[in-house]
Write a protein that holds these residues in place. Structure first.
Motif, PDB file in Angstrom:
ATOM      1  N   PRO A  88       0.824  -1.206   0.000  1.00  0.00           N
ATOM      2  CA  PRO A  88       0.000   0.000   0.000  1.00  0.00           C
ATOM      3  C   PRO A  88       0.859   1.258   0.000  1.00  0.00           C
ATOM      4  O   PRO A  88       2.009   1.249   0.456  1.00  0.00           O
ATOM      5  CB  PRO A  88      -0.815  -0.131   1.287  1.00  0.00           C
TER       6      PRO A  88
ATOM      7  N   SER B 291      -1.786   5.262   8.191  1.00  0.00           N
ATOM      8  CA  SER B 291      -2.784   4.816   7.202  1.00  0.00           C
ATOM      9  C   SER B 291      -2.190   4.796   5.795  1.00  0.00           C
ATOM     10  O   SER B 291      -1.698   5.825   5.306  1.00  0.00           O
ATOM     11  CB  SER B 291      -4.003   5.736   7.243  1.00  0.00           C
ATOM     12  N   TYR B 292      -2.245   3.627   5.157  1.00  0.00           N
ATOM     13  CA  TYR B 292      -1.766   3.445   3.780  1.00  0.00           C
ATOM     14  C   TYR B 292      -2.945   3.080   2.874  1.00  0.00           C
ATOM     15  O   TYR B 292      -3.922   2.488   3.330  1.00  0.00           O
ATOM     16  CB  TYR B 292      -0.727   2.329   3.718  1.00  0.00           C
ATOM     17  N   THR B 293      -2.837   3.423   1.592  1.00  0.00           N
ATOM     18  CA  THR B 293      -3.890   3.139   0.621  1.00  0.00           C
ATOM     19  C   THR B 293      -3.479   1.973  -0.270  1.00  0.00           C
ATOM     20  O   THR B 293      -2.412   2.014  -0.899  1.00  0.00           O
ATOM     21  CB  THR B 293      -4.174   4.370  -0.265  1.00  0.00           C
ATOM     22  N   GLU B 294      -4.321   0.958  -0.348  1.00  0.00           N
ATOM     23  CA  GLU B 294      -4.018  -0.205  -1.187  1.00  0.00           C
ATOM     24  C   GLU B 294      -3.995   0.185  -2.664  1.00  0.00           C
ATOM     25  O   GLU B 294      -4.761   1.047  -3.108  1.00  0.00           O
ATOM     26  CB  GLU B 294      -5.058  -1.304  -0.973  1.00  0.00           C
TER      27      GLU B 294
END
Length: 310
Positions: A147, A190-193
């Protein structure tokens, strides 16, 4: 900046620039991991990686495993809170990826999920992309599939080369990491896939890729040369000898004899393509040193005027 136990993994110039910049910003590095020293030239002189040079200059311990999949205990002994990677050059095993509490982050030279793989910067130039960028991502077992935390976009100009884009990517990577360092040093970061439907791959530059495809359009030929500039360099054959074109400019020009050498042209050496001329700025004949196009025009290049290449 938070004081966390941090390991930095990288090898070439782009990683050295990143390391220099984050050290200057106050990010402390407890261990540097880089590729083993190389022996080059006829004298087999030992050469350090750029990252090792930076580490030694800053009195940072260095670890250089031949195969990190089999030799990684010195990393685990650090008990790192965070691992930062940038163009390290080996696949990092799960034991290392899972060791730090804030994870292992990578600076990857594309806007993921586009151009996963070994040569995202070179392929962006080769494909004449108008835009690329740097992604700050979390590493997972699958290559470049983790991510993404943040990214910075970079516009490519018409004469962008791999060398110039690497410099821009190094600066972008530094800005991202310095800006977001405290944010990624949180267990709830927080990471974004990545969108799996948009994945593309940038395969490694091979020896076959270095041969310039003169059957292509002028712009495609010029893009290939720029993608291979300044290293390893694209080449054509002249009398069965490799002639590397390391740096060039392109000019629209009427052509009477395609793929022939023109001699001195503007500030370099001219090669006619199909609808324009390459002004060769830097070149190398097989078995000879690298010279400027101007010097080549005044020397060996005079005997090649009107000769065609292949």
């Amino acid at each position: 900046m938070k004081q966390v136990r941090t390991v930095f993994m990288g090898t070439p110039k782009i990683a050295k620039t990143l390391l220099e910049n984050i050290l200057q910003a106050g990010i402390s590095i407890d261990l540097v991991v880089t590729q083993p020293d190389r022996k080059v030239g006829r004298k087999q002189q030992v050469v350090y990686s750029p990252v090792k040079e930076c580490a030694l200059d800053n009195a940072i311990p260095v670890f250089q495993p031949q195969k990190i999949k089999e030799d990684f205990d010195p990393i685990l002994k650090i008990q790192p809170d965070l691992i930062i990677t940038c163009a390290y050059g080996q696949i990092v095993p799960d034991e290392v990826l899972n060791a730090p509490r804030f994870g292992c982050v990578n600076l990857h030279g594309s806007l993921l999920p586009k151009y996963r793989g070994a040569a995202p910067i070179q392929r962006a130039v080769w494909n004449q992309d108008k835009e690329s960028g740097m992604s700050l991502m979390k590493m997972v077992s699958e290559m470049d599939a983790g991510p993404v935390f943040s990214e910075e976009r970079i516009l490519l100009d018409e004469e962008e080369t791999t060398s110039s884009l690497f410099d821009k990517m190094a600066d972008a990577a530094s800005r991202l990491l310095i800006r977001d360092f405290d944010k990624i040093c949180r267990e709830d970061a927080s990471y974004t896939e990545q969108d799996k439907t948009l994945v593309t791959y940038a395969k490694k530059i091979s020896k076959d890729d270095e041969k310039i495809d003169l059957s292509r359009s002028d712009q495609e030929i010029f893009a290939q040369i720029r993608a291979l500039s300044l290293e390893p360099g694209g080449y054509v054959f002249i009398k069965k000898r490799k002639f590397k074109i390391l740096e060039a400019h392109y000019h629209d020009h009427s052509i009477s004899k395609p793929l022939s050498f023109l001699g001195k042209y503007k500030n370099g050496y001219g090669l006619a393509l199909h609808n324009g001329v390459l002004e060769i700025v830097r070149c190398q004949m097989e078995g000879k040193p690298v010279v400027s196009g101007s010097d080549f025009a005044n020397g060996q290049g005079r005997s090649l005027i009107d000769m065609t290449c292949e």
